[in-house]
Design a protein around this motif. Structure first.
Motif, PDB file in Angstrom:
ATOM      1  N   ALA A 202       0.862  -1.177   0.000  1.00  0.00           N
ATOM      2  CA  ALA A 202       0.000   0.000   0.000  1.00  0.00           C
ATOM      3  C   ALA A 202       0.902   1.231   0.000  1.00  0.00           C
ATOM      4  CB  ALA A 202      -0.901  -0.009   1.225  1.00  0.00           C
ATOM      5  N   THR A 203       0.572   2.201  -0.825  1.00  0.00           N
ATOM      6  CA  THR A 203       1.361   3.424  -0.931  1.00  0.00           C
ATOM      7  C   THR A 203       0.583   4.575  -0.297  1.00  0.00           C
ATOM      8  OG1 THR A 203       0.352   3.933  -3.045  1.00  0.00           O
ATOM      9  CG2 THR A 203       2.401   2.643  -3.091  1.00  0.00           C
ATOM     10  N   GLY A 204       1.190   5.734  -0.257  1.00  0.00           N
ATOM     11  CA  GLY A 204       0.527   6.906   0.314  1.00  0.00           C
ATOM     12  C   GLY A 204      -0.833   7.160  -0.294  1.00  0.00           C
ATOM     13  N   CYS A 205      -0.910   7.110  -1.614  1.00  0.00           N
ATOM     14  CA  CYS A 205      -2.185   7.372  -2.304  1.00  0.00           C
ATOM     15  C   CYS A 205      -3.212   6.295  -1.997  1.00  0.00           C
ATOM     16  CB  CYS A 205      -1.969   7.474  -3.805  1.00  0.00           C
ATOM     17  SG  CYS A 205      -1.051   8.946  -4.283  1.00  0.00           S
ATOM     18  N   SER A 206      -2.781   5.037  -1.964  1.00  0.00           N
ATOM     19  CA  SER A 206      -3.741   3.960  -1.695  1.00  0.00           C
ATOM     20  C   SER A 206      -4.202   4.002  -0.238  1.00  0.00           C
ATOM     21  CB  SER A 206      -3.159   2.593  -2.054  1.00  0.00           C
ATOM     22  OG  SER A 206      -2.013   2.309  -1.291  1.00  0.00           O
ATOM     23  N   ILE A 207      -3.312   4.358   0.670  1.00  0.00           N
ATOM     24  CA  ILE A 207      -3.703   4.512   2.079  1.00  0.00           C
ATOM     25  C   ILE A 207      -4.679   5.677   2.209  1.00  0.00           C
ATOM     26  CG2 ILE A 207      -2.876   5.078   4.398  1.00  0.00           C
ATOM     27  CD1 ILE A 207      -0.257   3.525   3.586  1.00  0.00           C
ATOM     28  N   ASP A 208      -4.390   6.774   1.513  1.00  0.00           N
ATOM     29  CA  ASP A 208      -5.312   7.920   1.532  1.00  0.00           C
ATOM     30  C   ASP A 208      -6.700   7.520   1.036  1.00  0.00           C
ATOM     31  OD1 ASP A 208      -3.288   9.529   2.463  1.00  0.00           O
ATOM     32  OD2 ASP A 208      -2.943  10.570   0.559  1.00  0.00           O
ATOM     33  N   SER A 209      -6.763   6.674   0.010  1.00  0.00           N
ATOM     34  CA  SER A 209      -8.066   6.264  -0.508  1.00  0.00           C
ATOM     35  C   SER A 209      -8.815   5.418   0.519  1.00  0.00           C
ATOM     36  CB  SER A 209      -7.935   5.527  -1.848  1.00  0.00           C
ATOM     37  OG  SER A 209      -7.310   4.285  -1.687  1.00  0.00           O
ATOM     38  N   SER A 210      -8.098   4.611   1.291  1.00  0.00           N
ATOM     39  CA  SER A 210      -8.766   3.816   2.333  1.00  0.00           C
ATOM     40  C   SER A 210      -9.273   4.725   3.452  1.00  0.00           C
ATOM     41  CB  SER A 210      -7.832   2.737   2.892  1.00  0.00           C
ATOM     42  OG  SER A 210      -6.784   3.292   3.662  1.00  0.00           O
ATOM     43  N   VAL A 211      -8.509   5.740   3.794  1.00  0.00           N
ATOM     44  CA  VAL A 211      -8.945   6.694   4.825  1.00  0.00           C
ATOM     45  C   VAL A 211     -10.197   7.429   4.342  1.00  0.00           C
ATOM     46  CG1 VAL A 211      -8.324   8.815   6.062  1.00  0.00           C
ATOM     47  CG2 VAL A 211      -6.679   6.924   5.907  1.00  0.00           C
ATOM     48  N   ARG A 212     -10.225   7.786   3.067  1.00  0.00           N
ATOM     49  CA  ARG A 212     -11.416   8.453   2.516  1.00  0.00           C
ATOM     50  C   ARG A 212     -12.663   7.589   2.658  1.00  0.00           C
ATOM     51  NH1 ARG A 212      -7.922  10.523  -1.205  1.00  0.00           N
ATOM     52  NH2 ARG A 212      -8.332   8.909  -2.770  1.00  0.00           N
ATOM     53  N   VAL A 213     -12.552   6.305   2.344  1.00  0.00           N
ATOM     54  CA  VAL A 213     -13.734   5.434   2.436  1.00  0.00           C
ATOM     55  C   VAL A 213     -14.153   5.271   3.898  1.00  0.00           C
ATOM     56  CG1 VAL A 213     -12.717   3.104   2.533  1.00  0.00           C
ATOM     57  CG2 VAL A 213     -14.871   3.455   1.375  1.00  0.00           C
ATOM     58  N   ILE A 214     -13.198   5.207   4.808  1.00  0.00           N
ATOM     59  CA  ILE A 214     -13.529   5.111   6.237  1.00  0.00           C
ATOM     60  C   ILE A 214     -14.221   6.396   6.685  1.00  0.00           C
ATOM     61  CG2 ILE A 214     -12.588   4.922   8.579  1.00  0.00           C
ATOM     62  CD1 ILE A 214     -12.573   2.242   7.019  1.00  0.00           C
ATOM     63  N   LYS A 215     -13.734   7.537   6.218  1.00  0.00           N
ATOM     64  CA  LYS A 215     -14.376   8.813   6.575  1.00  0.00           C
ATOM     65  C   LYS A 215     -15.784   8.913   5.993  1.00  0.00           C
ATOM     66  CE  LYS A 215     -10.408  11.606   7.664  1.00  0.00           C
ATOM     67  NZ  LYS A 215      -9.797  12.897   7.635  1.00  0.00           N
ATOM     68  N   GLU A 216     -15.981   8.362   4.810  1.00  0.00           N
ATOM     69  CA  GLU A 216     -17.326   8.334   4.213  1.00  0.00           C
ATOM     70  C   GLU A 216     -18.264   7.488   5.063  1.00  0.00           C
ATOM     71  OE1 GLU A 216     -16.817   7.003   0.163  1.00  0.00           O
ATOM     72  OE2 GLU A 216     -15.573   8.748  -0.328  1.00  0.00           O
ATOM     73  N   ILE A 217     -17.784   6.342   5.520  1.00  0.00           N
ATOM     74  CA  ILE A 217     -18.582   5.477   6.398  1.00  0.00           C
ATOM     75  C   ILE A 217     -18.903   6.224   7.693  1.00  0.00           C
ATOM     76  CG2 ILE A 217     -18.477   3.398   7.846  1.00  0.00           C
ATOM     77  CD1 ILE A 217     -16.820   2.129   5.475  1.00  0.00           C
ATOM     78  N   GLU A 218     -17.906   6.853   8.233  1.00  0.00           N
ATOM     79  CA  GLU A 218     -18.058   7.624   9.474  1.00  0.00           C
ATOM     80  C   GLU A 218     -19.162   8.675   9.317  1.00  0.00           C
ATOM     81  OE1 GLU A 218     -14.561   9.159  12.324  1.00  0.00           O
ATOM     82  OE2 GLU A 218     -14.771  10.350  10.497  1.00  0.00           O
ATOM     83  N   SER A 219     -19.107   9.408   8.224  1.00  0.00           N
ATOM     84  CA  SER A 219     -20.075  10.468   7.968  1.00  0.00           C
ATOM     85  C   SER A 219     -21.473   9.910   7.721  1.00  0.00           C
ATOM     86  CB  SER A 219     -19.608  11.295   6.773  1.00  0.00           C
ATOM     87  OG  SER A 219     -20.551  12.267   6.449  1.00  0.00           O
ATOM     88  N   LYS A 220     -21.564   8.889   6.907  1.00  0.00           N
ATOM     89  CA  LYS A 220     -22.865   8.316   6.534  1.00  0.00           C
ATOM     90  C   LYS A 220     -23.619   7.760   7.740  1.00  0.00           C
ATOM     91  CE  LYS A 220     -25.133   5.072   3.433  1.00  0.00           C
ATOM     92  NZ  LYS A 220     -25.009   4.209   2.267  1.00  0.00           N
ATOM     93  N   TYR A 221     -22.878   7.167   8.694  1.00  0.00           N
ATOM     94  CA  TYR A 221     -23.531   6.487   9.807  1.00  0.00           C
ATOM     95  C   TYR A 221     -23.397   7.227  11.146  1.00  0.00           C
ATOM     96  CZ  TYR A 221     -24.034   2.831   6.404  1.00  0.00           C
ATOM     97  OH  TYR A 221     -24.370   2.137   5.273  1.00  0.00           O
ATOM     98  N   GLY A 222     -22.839   8.424  11.116  1.00  0.00           N
ATOM     99  CA  GLY A 222     -22.716   9.196  12.352  1.00  0.00           C
ATOM    100  C   GLY A 222     -21.822   8.517  13.379  1.00  0.00           C
ATOM    101  N   LEU A 223     -20.696   7.996  12.911  1.00  0.00           N
ATOM    102  CA  LEU A 223     -19.737   7.285  13.764  1.00  0.00           C
ATOM    103  C   LEU A 223     -18.500   8.138  13.992  1.00  0.00           C
ATOM    104  CD1 LEU A 223     -19.802   3.910  11.787  1.00  0.00           C
ATOM    105  CD2 LEU A 223     -21.028   4.382  13.920  1.00  0.00           C
ATOM    106  N   ASP A 224     -17.721   7.766  14.986  1.00  0.00           N
ATOM    107  CA  ASP A 224     -16.375   8.313  15.152  1.00  0.00           C
ATOM    108  C   ASP A 224     -15.423   7.126  15.087  1.00  0.00           C
ATOM    109  OD1 ASP A 224     -13.972   9.454  15.816  1.00  0.00           O
ATOM    110  OD2 ASP A 224     -14.775  10.649  17.456  1.00  0.00           O
TER     111      ASP A 224
END
Length: 161
Positions: A67-89
């Motif tokens: 995993a590279t910086g860009c691929s790690i960033d993309s995983s963080v983005r999807v986690i943040k999307e999940i966080e936002s969609k479901y009101g999670l931290d």
């Protein structure tokens, strides 16, 4: 699919338990993400799992492609999307997870300290060491007794009072 023991692991702990419906939907989001997760155009050998309806665990077998910086960033983005969609931290590292009688609980650091002080949590209490880095560490050192985790040092004052 077999993963190397040295596969990289990322653990995202929720501040609250996912409902069964949320867990199903989150799994679908993660499955779609994993199918297209690449590093420099190369498909990553990866998997996502949900544990105890509190933890999202991403694993990448570095022997296939790292995993590279860009691929790690993309995983963080999807986690943040999940966080936002479901009101999670999913990024608060000061939330502590522990298990009593096979039931997982997540509390603030302050509440965790209080539970230690009033002897509801002790050295034998199972805690979750979300600092593990590899699949091997995850399998051997993720769910451990407090006495075998970094928690022992951080909460030494409360444990010794």
């Amino acid at each position: 699919m077999i993963f190397s023991p040295q596969s990289k692991v990322w653990i995202y702990q929720s501040n609250r338990k996912f409902t069964d419906q949320e867990a199903t939907e989150i799994r679908e989001i993660l499955d779609r993400f994993i199918e297209q997760w690449t590093a420099h155009g190369k498909q990553l050998k990866a998997k996502s799992e949900i544990f105890h309806n509190y933890f999202i665990v991403l694993t990448v077998d570095q022997e296939v492609a790292s995993a590279t910086g860009c691929s790690i960033d993309s995983s963080v983005r999807v986690i943040k999307e999940i966080e936002s969609k479901y009101g999670l931290d999913l990024f608060d590292r000061f939330n502590m997870a522990y298990k009593i009688e096979d039931e997982v609980h997540v509390v603030t650091k302050e509440d965790f300290e209080t539970l230690i002080s009033i002897k509801k949590i002790g050295l034998e209490t199972v805690v979750f060491n979300n600092l593990v880095q590899t699949l091997e560490e995850f399998e051997q050192k993720w769910e451990v007794q407090l006495q075998d985790s970094w928690h022992k040092n951080v909460f030494a004052e409360q444990l010794n009072s």
